[in-house]
Design a protein around this motif. Structure first.
Motif, short mmCIF file in Angstrom:
data_model
loop_
_atom_site.label_atom_id
_atom_site.label_comp_id
_atom_site.label_asym_id
_atom_site.label_seq_id
_atom_site.Cartn_x
_atom_site.Cartn_y
_atom_site.Cartn_z
N SER A 19 67.00 19.43 25.08
CA SER A 19 67.66 18.28 24.45
C SER A 19 69.16 18.29 24.72
O SER A 19 69.80 17.24 24.85
CB SER A 19 67.39 18.24 22.94
N GLN A 20 69.74 19.48 24.84
CA GLN A 20 71.15 19.59 25.18
C GLN A 20 71.41 19.08 26.59
O GLN A 20 72.41 18.40 26.85
CB GLN A 20 71.61 21.04 25.06
N GLN A 21 70.50 19.38 27.50
CA GLN A 21 70.61 18.86 28.87
C GLN A 21 70.63 17.34 28.87
O GLN A 21 71.40 16.71 29.60
CB GLN A 21 69.43 19.34 29.71
N ALA B 154 71.49 15.29 26.38
CA ALA B 154 72.73 14.80 25.78
C ALA B 154 73.88 14.86 26.78
O ALA B 154 74.71 13.95 26.85
CB ALA B 154 73.06 15.60 24.53
N GLU B 155 73.93 15.93 27.57
CA GLU B 155 75.01 16.09 28.55
C GLU B 155 74.83 15.15 29.73
O GLU B 155 75.82 14.67 30.30
CB GLU B 155 75.06 17.54 29.03
N ALA B 156 73.59 14.88 30.10
CA ALA B 156 73.32 14.03 31.26
C ALA B 156 73.53 12.55 30.96
O ALA B 156 73.84 11.77 31.88
CB ALA B 156 71.89 14.26 31.75
N PRO C 32 75.73 10.76 28.46
CA PRO C 32 76.73 10.63 27.40
C PRO C 32 76.94 9.21 26.90
O PRO C 32 77.48 9.00 25.81
CB PRO C 32 78.01 11.18 28.07
#
Length: 364
Positions: free
Chosen positions: A222-224, A226-228, A230
């Motif tokens: 999920s962090q990936q 969010a970063e991909a 924005p």
């Protein structure tokens, strides 16, 4: 009035499980194989809003009527869906009819649930779906051009304008970009973009479906996401938890959420992000008979809000008696707010604020 949100994603990412949970009923078959959703499932859910309960208590309303949100669960798309692979092609038209898209991404490992692409990779999955939707939009615009060109040769000004718009957007799609990257030059062009019903021009949020013990914190997947992405809302939920919450009483639900370290349900977060995506706000009406929530676009004027209740209210609008929610609560209801000078008379040019409590005066 609420808004209409299409749930899309690859097969077996948890779309139908989430849909069932959101509707608190088994309205779609959640099975461990692709294409178990054969027809788009549509359901309406009440929009939770603590303000409505507070208003109803102060107004001593007999009935509480929340606004609603419509979800459309669409069959899992696969590579080649735009060309008819799987069952995806016949469902792309359903996506064109929704106001916003919730793209569910699988962000959990589970050997018992097969992944159509062989392994968990939400960024790859997001790219597959986006590519298919871009290809579908390209095909749609290309098909439209022939008819529009004939009309344009007959001096149809609207056809000329739409053709010019297509000639701006089509190259972007051909480069693999979505129609969202195009910024309309004015309000008229913005209306034409909407009229084209391009899937990739619709507001988009990503819903990361994680394991139960990761619902509060998310995970590396999920962090990936969010970063991909924005520029898009990313909501972390556990469809399994939402399923368990669906059958609980309010007190049990609150306790369960607390134990999990969650302040609200996934439904509430999806609704909140969806309202933001579509630039929607809520206003209220209240009285002894009922307290009711209504939804309008954030740039709505008072007569437009009145029209949501009844077209006659907008046609014969005179003015709106208005109390802000904070003032309504602070002064224990309408009478207290009025005595404190917090009730305002607003005219036709008043911009509706989120949380306004209205009584409309009109004459037909």
């Amino acid at each position: 009035m609420g808004f209409n949100c299409g749930i899309v994603g690859l097969p077996n990412v948890g779309k139908s499980t989430l849909f069932n949970a959101l509707l608190s009923q088994v309205a779609a078959e959640a099975a461990n194989y692709p294409f178990c959703t054969i027809e788009p499932n549509t359901g309406r859910v009440a929009v939770p809003d603590y303000r409505l309960t507070a208003i109803a208590e102060l107004a001593q309303s007999k009935e509480i009527l929340p606004t609603s949100l419509e979800f459309v669960d669409i069959a899992g798309l696969v590579r080649g869906a735009s060309k008819g692979e799987g069952l995806g092609n016949q469902f792309l038209s359903h996506i064109r009819e929704v106001d916003a898209i919730a793209h569910v991404l699988r962000c959990f490992e589970d050997d018992d649930i097969t992944h159509v692409e062989g392994g968990v990779d939400p960024l790859r999955d997001a790219e597959i779906i986006e590519t298919e939707l871009v290809l579908a939009d390209m095909e749609s615009l290309t098909k439209r051009k022939d008819g529009l060109q004939r009309r344009a040769r007959g001096q149809d000004k609207e056809a000329v304008a739409i053709l010019a718009l297509i000639d701006k957007i089509l190259p972007l799609l051909e480069e693999g970009q979505s129609a969202r990257v195009y910024t309309p030059t004015d309000e008229e062009e913005a209306k034409r973009v909407t009229m084209l019903q391009l899937i990739t021009s619709k507001p988009l949020m990503y819903v990361c479906n994680v394991a139960e013990d990761e619902a509060a914190t998310g995970n590396a997947f999920s962090q990936q996401v969010a970063e991909a992405f924005p520029n898009h809302p990313v909501v972390v939920v556990s469809a399994k938890i939402e399923s368990e919450l669906a059958g609980l009483e309010p007190e049990e639900k609150a306790e369960f959420l607390k134990d999990l370290g969650l302040e609200e349900t996934g439904l509430a977060r999806i609704i909140s992000e969806g309202y933001g995506l579509l630039n929607l706000i809520t206003f209220f009406t209240a009285g002894p008979k009922e307290a009711r929530a209504w939804t309008v676009h954030a740039n709505a004027k008072a007569p437009q809000a009145a029209g949501v209740i009844h077209t006659d209210f907008e046609k014969g609008f005179i003015r709106a008696e208005t109390i802000a929610f904070a003032d309504y609560v602070a002064h224990k209801g309408e009478q207290g707010a009025k005595e404190a000078g917090k009730l305002r008379l607003e005219g036709k040019e008043y911009d509706v604020k989120d949380g306004d409590i209205f009584h409309f005066r009109f004459n037909v």
